[in-house]
Design an enzyme around this catalytic site. Structure first.
Site, PDB file in Angstrom:
ATOM      1  N   GLY A 111      20.164 -22.688  64.804  1.00 52.58           N
ATOM      2  CA  GLY A 111      19.906 -21.495  65.600  1.00 52.58           C
ATOM      3  C   GLY A 111      18.458 -21.106  65.507  1.00 52.58           C
ATOM      4  O   GLY A 111      17.750 -21.485  64.570  1.00 52.58           O
ATOM      5  N   GLN A 112      18.051 -20.396  66.508  1.00 49.83           N
ATOM      6  CA  GLN A 112      16.665 -19.921  66.490  1.00 49.83           C
ATOM      7  C   GLN A 112      16.638 -18.501  67.002  1.00 49.83           C
ATOM      8  O   GLN A 112      17.216 -18.198  68.041  1.00 49.83           O
ATOM      9  CB  GLN A 112      15.796 -20.802  67.371  1.00 49.83           C
ATOM     10  CG  GLN A 112      14.352 -20.359  67.338  1.00 49.83           C
ATOM     11  CD  GLN A 112      13.439 -21.388  67.981  1.00 49.83           C
ATOM     12  OE1 GLN A 112      13.772 -22.549  68.076  1.00 49.83           O
ATOM     13  NE2 GLN A 112      12.283 -20.939  68.427  1.00 49.83           N
ATOM     14  N   THR A 114      14.150 -14.716  67.129  1.00 48.90           N
ATOM     15  CA  THR A 114      12.774 -14.300  67.329  1.00 48.90           C
ATOM     16  C   THR A 114      11.980 -14.387  66.037  1.00 48.90           C
ATOM     17  O   THR A 114      10.817 -14.741  66.033  1.00 48.90           O
ATOM     18  CB  THR A 114      12.769 -12.848  67.828  1.00 48.90           C
ATOM     19  OG1 THR A 114      13.737 -12.744  68.866  1.00 48.90           O
ATOM     20  CG2 THR A 114      11.416 -12.448  68.350  1.00 48.90           C
ATOM     21  N   TYR A 115      12.616 -14.020  64.951  1.00 46.58           N
ATOM     22  CA  TYR A 115      11.890 -13.951  63.690  1.00 46.58           C
ATOM     23  C   TYR A 115      12.334 -15.010  62.695  1.00 46.58           C
ATOM     24  O   TYR A 115      11.939 -14.979  61.547  1.00 46.58           O
ATOM     25  CB  TYR A 115      12.088 -12.560  63.065  1.00 46.58           C
ATOM     26  CG  TYR A 115      11.605 -11.486  63.982  1.00 46.58           C
ATOM     27  CD1 TYR A 115      10.246 -11.319  64.216  1.00 46.58           C
ATOM     28  CD2 TYR A 115      12.502 -10.683  64.659  1.00 46.58           C
ATOM     29  CE1 TYR A 115       9.803 -10.354  65.081  1.00 46.58           C
ATOM     30  CE2 TYR A 115      12.059  -9.712  65.530  1.00 46.58           C
ATOM     31  CZ  TYR A 115      10.708  -9.553  65.742  1.00 46.58           C
ATOM     32  OH  TYR A 115      10.256  -8.607  66.606  1.00 46.58           O
ATOM     33  N   SER A 116      13.165 -15.900  63.148  1.00 51.49           N
ATOM     34  CA  SER A 116      13.712 -16.822  62.161  1.00 51.49           C
ATOM     35  C   SER A 116      14.193 -18.110  62.802  1.00 51.49           C
ATOM     36  O   SER A 116      14.426 -18.171  64.006  1.00 51.49           O
ATOM     37  CB  SER A 116      14.901 -16.153  61.477  1.00 51.49           C
ATOM     38  OG  SER A 116      15.903 -15.901  62.443  1.00 51.49           O
ATOM     39  N   ASP A 235      23.288  -4.659  68.198  1.00 54.54           N
ATOM     40  CA  ASP A 235      23.100  -5.899  68.963  1.00 54.54           C
ATOM     41  C   ASP A 235      24.395  -6.707  68.996  1.00 54.54           C
ATOM     42  O   ASP A 235      24.408  -7.909  68.740  1.00 54.54           O
ATOM     43  CB  ASP A 235      21.951  -6.727  68.381  1.00 54.54           C
ATOM     44  CG  ASP A 235      21.489  -7.804  69.366  1.00 54.54           C
ATOM     45  OD1 ASP A 235      21.841  -7.708  70.567  1.00 54.54           O
ATOM     46  OD2 ASP A 235      20.784  -8.745  68.950  1.00 54.54           O
TER      47      ASP A 235
HETATM   48  N1  LIG Z   1      25.970 -17.789  58.802  1.00 58.12           N
HETATM   49  C1  LIG Z   1      25.743 -18.567  59.837  1.00 58.12           C
HETATM   50  N2  LIG Z   1      26.444 -19.691  60.018  1.00 58.12           N
HETATM   51  C2  LIG Z   1      26.221 -20.477  61.066  1.00 58.12           C
HETATM   52  N3  LIG Z   1      25.328 -20.226  62.030  1.00 58.12           N
HETATM   53  C3  LIG Z   1      24.583 -19.126  61.925  1.00 58.12           C
HETATM   54  C4  LIG Z   1      24.741 -18.238  60.826  1.00 58.12           C
HETATM   55  N4  LIG Z   1      23.872 -17.215  60.984  1.00 58.12           N
HETATM   56  C5  LIG Z   1      23.218 -17.442  62.129  1.00 58.12           C
HETATM   57  N5  LIG Z   1      23.627 -18.599  62.702  1.00 58.12           N
HETATM   58  C6  LIG Z   1      23.167 -19.179  63.971  1.00 58.12           C
HETATM   59  O1  LIG Z   1      21.800 -18.910  64.159  1.00 58.12           O
HETATM   60  C7  LIG Z   1      21.603 -18.116  65.338  1.00 58.12           C
HETATM   61  C8  LIG Z   1      20.468 -17.153  65.086  1.00 58.12           C
HETATM   62  O2  LIG Z   1      20.795 -16.345  63.983  1.00 58.12           O
HETATM   63  P1  LIG Z   1      20.492 -14.789  63.984  1.00 58.12           P
HETATM   64  O3  LIG Z   1      21.086 -14.221  65.244  1.00 58.12           O
HETATM   65  O4  LIG Z   1      20.942 -14.195  62.716  1.00 58.12           O
HETATM   66  O5  LIG Z   1      18.906 -14.825  64.028  1.00 58.12           O
HETATM   67  P2  LIG Z   1      17.913 -13.876  64.778  1.00 58.12           P
HETATM   68  O6  LIG Z   1      16.534 -14.322  64.450  1.00 58.12           O
HETATM   69  O7  LIG Z   1      18.202 -12.465  64.427  1.00 58.12           O
HETATM   70  O8  LIG Z   1      18.353 -14.207  66.241  1.00 58.12           O
HETATM   71  P3  LIG Z   1      18.173 -13.424  67.585  1.00 58.12           P
HETATM   72  O9  LIG Z   1      16.711 -13.365  67.851  1.00 58.12           O
HETATM   73  O10 LIG Z   1      18.917 -14.291  68.591  1.00 58.12           O
HETATM   74  O11 LIG Z   1      18.829 -12.093  67.433  1.00 58.12           O
HETATM   75  C9  LIG Z   1      22.950 -17.473  65.605  1.00 58.12           C
HETATM   76  O12 LIG Z   1      23.150 -17.194  66.973  1.00 58.12           O
HETATM   77  C10 LIG Z   1      23.930 -18.504  65.088  1.00 58.12           C
HETATM   78  O13 LIG Z   1      24.246 -19.432  66.090  1.00 58.12           O
END
Ligand SMILES: Nc1ncnc2c1ncn2[C@@H]1O[C@H](COP(=O)(O)OP(=O)(O)OP(=O)(O)O)[C@@H](O)[C@H]1O
Length: 587
Positions: A111-112, A114-116, A235
């Site tokens: 997954g990707q 904005t901040y991670s 969100d």
């Molecule tokens: N515990 C987990 N197990 C499996 N996949 C995960 C987990 N946490 C996150 N992911 C995957 O990584 C993606 C991005 O994670 P997350 O939404 O926490 O990051 P973010 O930087 O806040 O993303 P966004 O910018 O989309 O809000 C998720 O949509 C999911 O598909």
């Protein structure tokens, strides 16, 4: 890694700490981390310089230099945590056993955000598969630190089977990174439904009534816990609802979550929640809100699960408001008066829109309609609570929710997998190489940006640039209350386009797009681009890319307007909105 229960956590109790405390705390956190990153870089530079000098004197080769161990750039506390992390997050994490990044084996990027970046990884000590959310500080501003800090503080407070558990934190010695360790979840709801949010509005998978009840029961139970703990998620959307192979749903991604106290209301940013799931009060600029924002999103998800596709896939905030009014009716006079919403004058239609939720969802199970009606109430006070939703007849009448373990088993499905599969399918259909690459990139970008809650600065960077320019040109407007709080990059005064004379995006005066065949996108592509291109033009694709495409267009239009002094942006804003609601005058 132990559970986070700290003195710090009790200090973060919303009943004890006000927004200013938290702001201060986040600022301190941000400064601490920035200093550390700076210090680390400087420290490493100095150390490398010294080392290079030694190597040169000794006549070693650069290869030898590379093999030398890097110096530890920061002190570690007795318990092994870097002191900057302790400074930033308090003594709570002292209960945890610190882990090094190299004790995990990264398997795949899953997954990707904005901040991670999120990776599937194997814990080399326990053998367990985990998700590592890597937050980088070196090439991102204090924003990422702020979001990460708040996410950790919030996650520490939550402990529920339907809320993702933060299992630990890992620091990397070699890079300026912090990893959040989560239990690994194989699916997300957006992937399971079969349409990655923002990727397609085509028909996705429909679940049976007991399956929908099972997902919704878990979502509402998780929300009930968050709200009881004084946390607003802000969100809720399919890709943030993770599901494991046992069918357990967990609310994830608390990057936009905040603490709230219904008894001590304080202003909060209205620029939260991903567009399709964003409630009307936020689109209308509300800065005082509560659990209703999450309940609205839950209502959108319930209808999406029953209907098999997103119910209000707006591309811009203006379009989103319009879609909401068409389905849920425009706010009552009483609500306009009571709510004193900042954008009321701009968005209030002259003729009220009639609510037609029951008609639009007439094929849904009967017991679901009262709940959908409640969750999709325009007035947030009418949405009830997660608890009242759980007690609704939807859950108390047959057929009951199925057991999570009986949910259909599927191969791992995440929004990111849907993107990959779709791109692969296109490649196999023989789309020409170049077009394919462009399209593939665009899709990924659309997810990367659109998947992020729209309020995030990155998602609205272009819109923000326009609005900053607009503010410069309109000092009177930038005096608005919402300009002072929250900060400009998040404030609520920017929720609609106001740039060109014709308005960058508008709805036709005779919009007949809405009918009982609400889900038929052919009939709901009423968005008309006006402006330099001249005349109405239909959307080329039904794939929604909220914010990003229109924003680019705004930028172009703004460029034109900023070089044309006679085009006064504030009046242009009004003109554009007057088109939104037909030829009615803006009040
Ligand atoms: N515990 C987990 N197990 C499996 N996949 C995960 C987990 N946490 C996150 N992911 C995957 O990584 C993606 C991005 O994670 P997350 O939404 O926490 O990051 P973010 O930087 O806040 O993303 P966004 O910018 O989309 O809000 C998720 O949509 C999911 O598909």
């Amino acid at each position: 890694m132990g559970c986070v229960q700290s003195k710090r956590a009790s200090r973060d109790d919303p009943s004890a700490a006000g927004e200013s405390d938290r702001q201060r705390e986040l600022e301190e956190l941000s400064n601490a981390l920035k200093n550390v990153v700076k210090g680390r870089k400087e420290g490493m530079e100095v150390a490398r310089g010294v080392e290079r000098e030694k190597v040169t004197r000794a006549g070693d080769s650069p290869a030898t230099e590379r093999r030398r161990p890097r110096p530890e750039p920061y002190l570690r506390s007795q318990r092994g945590w870097p002191s900057w992390l302790l400074d930033a997050l308090g003594d709570g994490i002292q209960d945890w056993t610190p882990r090094c990044a190299n004790s995990f084996e990264k398997l795949d990027k899953i997954g990707q955000g904005t901040y991670s970046n999120v990776y599937k990884a194997r814990d080399l000590i326990t053998g367990k598969i985990v998700a590592l959310k890597k937050v980088r500080f070196d090439n991102l501003g204090p924003e990422s630190v702020k979001f990460m800090g708040r996410e950790i503080l919030v996650l520490r407070k939550l402990n529920h089977p339907n809320v993702i558990k933060l299992e630990g934190l890992v620091t990397s010695r070699m890079s300026c990174s912090l990893y959040l360790v989560f239990e690994y979840m194989e699916h997300d709801l957006a992937g399971l439904v079969g349409h990655g949010s923002y990727l397609s509005t085509s028909q996705g998978r429909k679940f049976t009534e007991p399956q929908v009840k099972c997902f919704m029961k878990q979502l509402l139970s998780g929300l009930e816990h968050c709200h009881n703990q004084g946390v607003l998620h802000r969100d809720i959307k399919g890709s943030n609802l993770l599901i494991n192979n046992e069918g357990i749903l967990k609310i994830a991604d608390f990057g936009l979550a905040t603490f709230f106290d219904p008894d001590r209301r304080r202003p909060m940013t209205s620029r939260v929640v991903t567009l399709w799931y964003r409630p009307p009060e936020l689109l209308l600029g509300a800065t005082y809100y509560g659990v209703g924002v999450d309940l609205w999103s839950a209502g959108c998800i319930l209808a999406e699960l029953l209907g098999g596709k997103p119910i209000m896939p707006g591309r811009t905030e203006v379009e989103q408001v319009h879609k909401i009014f068409k389905l849920c009716g425009s706010p009552s006079e009483e609500y306009w008066k009571k709510s004193k919403l900042p954008h009321a004058t701009i968005f209030k239609p002259q003729q009220p829109y009639k609510r037609c939720v029951a008609e639009a969802f007439k094929d849904f199970p009967c017991s679901s309609l009262p709940l959908i009606e409640a969750l999709l109430s325009i007035d947030p006070d009418d949405r009830g609570t997660a608890t009242s939703a759980l007690n609704s007849e939807f859950f108390t009448t047959e057929p009951y929710a199925c057991e999570p373990s009986s949910l259909p088993k599927c191969p791992p499905t995440k929004e990111i997998d849907v993107i990959k599969l779709r791109d692969e399918a296109r490649r196999q259909r023989g789309v020409s190489g170049k077009a394919n690459v462009v399209d593939g990139n665009r899709r990924v970008r659309a997810r990367d940006r659109g998947g992020r809650a729209v309020p995030a600065p990155e998602a609205n960077a272009e819109l923000q640039a326009n609005l900053d320019k607009w503010r410069v040109m309109n000092p009177a407007n930038s005096e608005s209350k919402s300009e002072k709080f929250p900060p400009p990059h998040q404030d609520g005064a920017v929720g609609f386009p106001h740039t060109s004379r014709n308005g960058p995006v508008s709805f036709g005066a005779t919009d007949t797009s809405f009918s009982s065949s609400f889900f038929n996108l052919k009939h709901s592509t009423s968005v008309r681009h006006t402006g330099t291109a001249g005349g109405p033009s239909k959307r080329k694709s039904s794939r929604a890319e909220p914010q990003t495409a229109p924003s680019r267009r705004f930028l172009r239009l703004l460029k034109t307007s900023s070089t044309t002094p006679s085009m006064h942006p504030s009046s242009k804003g009004k003109e554009s909105v007057s088109e939104v609601f037909g030829s009615q005058k803006v009040k």
